[in-house]
Design an enzyme around this catalytic site. Structure first.
Site, PDB file in Angstrom:
ATOM      1  N   GLU A  63      -7.494  -6.458   4.379  1.00 49.82           N
ATOM      2  CA  GLU A  63      -7.313  -6.066   2.975  1.00 49.82           C
ATOM      3  C   GLU A  63      -6.012  -6.628   2.399  1.00 49.82           C
ATOM      4  OE1 GLU A  63      -8.449  -2.204   4.658  1.00 49.82           O
ATOM      5  OE2 GLU A  63      -9.027  -1.654   2.632  1.00 49.82           O
ATOM      6  N   ASN A  92       0.875  -1.168   0.000  1.00 45.52           N
ATOM      7  CA  ASN A  92       0.000   0.000   0.000  1.00 45.52           C
ATOM      8  C   ASN A  92       0.920   1.229   0.000  1.00 45.52           C
ATOM      9  OD1 ASN A  92      -1.866   1.973   0.349  1.00 45.52           O
ATOM     10  ND2 ASN A  92      -2.791   1.101   2.198  1.00 45.52           N
ATOM     11  N   HIS A 144     -13.065   1.400  -0.408  1.00 47.57           N
ATOM     12  CA  HIS A 144     -13.003   0.296   0.572  1.00 47.57           C
ATOM     13  C   HIS A 144     -13.499  -1.024  -0.035  1.00 47.57           C
ATOM     14  CE1 HIS A 144     -13.555   3.404   4.066  1.00 47.57           C
ATOM     15  NE2 HIS A 144     -12.283   3.162   3.852  1.00 47.57           N
ATOM     16  N   ARG A 165     -13.588  13.401   7.863  1.00 50.22           N
ATOM     17  CA  ARG A 165     -14.339  13.759   6.641  1.00 50.22           C
ATOM     18  C   ARG A 165     -15.803  14.013   6.969  1.00 50.22           C
ATOM     19  NH1 ARG A 165     -12.355   8.709   3.241  1.00 50.22           N
ATOM     20  NH2 ARG A 165     -10.303   8.766   4.192  1.00 50.22           N
ATOM     21  N   ARG A 223      -2.193  -2.208  -3.765  1.00 56.20           N
ATOM     22  CA  ARG A 223      -3.481  -1.552  -3.600  1.00 56.20           C
ATOM     23  C   ARG A 223      -3.493  -0.286  -4.465  1.00 56.20           C
ATOM     24  NH1 ARG A 223      -5.353   2.483   0.987  1.00 56.20           N
ATOM     25  NH2 ARG A 223      -7.543   2.503   0.468  1.00 56.20           N
TER      26      ARG A 223
END
Ligand code: AMP
Length: 393
Positions: free
Chosen positions: A378, A7, A176, A235, A87
């Site tokens: 993930e 990532n 996601h 956010r 990713r």
């Protein structure tokens, strides 16, 4: 067979080296402050190895990572690494699944990089660095958006001039996706069927809720970017865009600065004025802090809103799953959300709900919807995809 999941961010590179025979993590860690000065942490065998070293670019980080894997005897030779999965945040409607990297894929990635300017170019730096360092090892790209490509047009379009979609690709892409797919696959294993209605709640610092039917995404709360949907750590989630001009004028800020405020200074942090971290918010909430109570109620309400919306969209639900930092670790948030869903026949067992970071059924036997905590993974999903593509290549 060993696979590395990567990532890569603009100044960081996180990795996990996974033994695919038993899906155990052999080593993981992070290279940080790339292009600034540089430091890295590698965890393996219960040990933590930390060092500060100049990292001029992502190539430096990858070369040092590979050197350290040998030095620390995590692998004997680099030949043990048979694939690298990367990713990638945005795949637009060009990528609906994981693919092996070739020149054509790199060209396509380049053509869409402006859709996620903070993330995709950084993800690409990670790929380029591994292509250089391990030229004979296949790389794959695993997209955060790919799982959501099964949404239909009426779902992914905004009610804006149609030409914006045609000319500029303005639509909902979601995010996601790798996590929601992991939760879907795990739910299928638990229920031992691929026919189920699932509402997957990935609630971490970023948060998204996804409606899934028979293992396919029907709708998801994030939108054109991960700014949309529920309220998150920093956010805002969904807002009315007409609030932007008066704020811009009064604060004397341009659009980039305001978008930055919506991404980094809003959500739990902005509303509470306390912290973006749910642990801090919970402490203040339990102490009776008024703004913390307001923020918590709003946060829980937004999650409930989306679950209720998706319950109707799916015409019922078999499972609600909680995952990610908050979803896996906060019995309080899970309880408050499920209490709000009592009218749907959702009941949780408070004792069973009192767990953190572990897979568990937390609903009572008479709950109309099963409620699970399922820790997401993930990195494993990326490694599984990579393994399956390499095997079938
Ligand atoms: P993630 O983005 O999935 O890594 O989630 C990170 C967030 O999880 C943190 O910012 C916290 O808000 C939240 N979190 C982690 N541990 C706990 C905990 N024990 N209780 C409540 N929230 C937690």
């Amino acid at each position: 067979m060993k696979i590395i999941s990567i990532n890569a961010g603009s100044s960081s590179l996180k990795f996990s080296l996974i033994n695919m025979e038993n899906e155990n993590v052999i080593a993981n860690g992070v290279f940080e402050r790339i292009g600034i000065d540089g430091k890295y942490t590698i965890k393996f065998n219960g040990q933590k190895y930390e060092k500060e070293e100049q990292l001029n670019n992502h190539n430096d980080a990858v070369n040092i990572l590979l050197k350290e894997l040998i030095n620390l005897k995590i692998v004997n030779t680099l030949d043990e690494i048979e694939g690298v999965g990367h990713r990638v945040v945005q795949g637009k409607d060009i990528f609906d699944k994981t693919v092996i990297v070739d020149d054509e894929v790199m060209k396509k990635l380049d053509s869409i990089k402006h859709f996620a300017p903070l993330h995709n170019p950084a993800n690409m730096l990670g790929i380029e660095a591994f292509k250089k360092a391990l030229p004979n090892v296949p790389n794959t790209v695993v997209f955060d958006t790919a799982f959501h490509q099964t949404m239909n047009k009426e779902t992914y379009l905004y009610a804006v001039p149609y030409e914006w979609y045609e000319k500029y690709g303005i639509r909902k892409y979601g995010a996601h996706g790798t996590s929601h797919r992991y939760i879907t696959e795990t739910t299928a294993q638990i229920l031992n069927t691929d026919k189920f209605k699932l509402i997957s709640c990935h609630i971490g610092n970023g948060a998204s809720i996804t409606a899934i039917k028979d293992e396919k995404c029907i709708d998801t709360s994030m939108g054109f970017t991960p700014l949309a949907g529920v309220m998150m750590g920093t956010r805002s989630g969904d807002i009315d865009p007409s609030l932007l001009p008066p704020v811009m004028e009064n604060e004397n800020k341009n659009i980039d600065e305001i978008i930055n405020d919506l991404n980094k200074k809003s959500g739990v942090l902005g509303l509470s004025g306390i912290s973006s971290d749910m642990r801090d918010l919970e402490t203040a909430y339990n102490e009776g802090n008024e703004r913390a109570i307001l923020t918590m109620n709003k946060y829980v309400r937004r999650i409930t809103d989306y679950i209720a919306q998706y319950y109707v969209l799916l015409n019922g639900a078999d499972v609600i799953a909680f995952t990610a930092g908050v979803g896996e670790n906060s019995p309080l948030i899970r309880k408050l959300v499920c209490d709000n869903l009592a009218c749907l026949g959702v009941k949780i067992d408070e004792e069973k709900n009192n767990i953190r970071g572990k897979q568990a059924l937390i609903s009572t036997p008479d709950s109309k919807i099963k409620v699970y905590v399922i820790p997401t993974d993930e990195e494993l999903m990326i490694a599984r995809d990579t393994l399956s593509l390499i095997k079938n290549a």
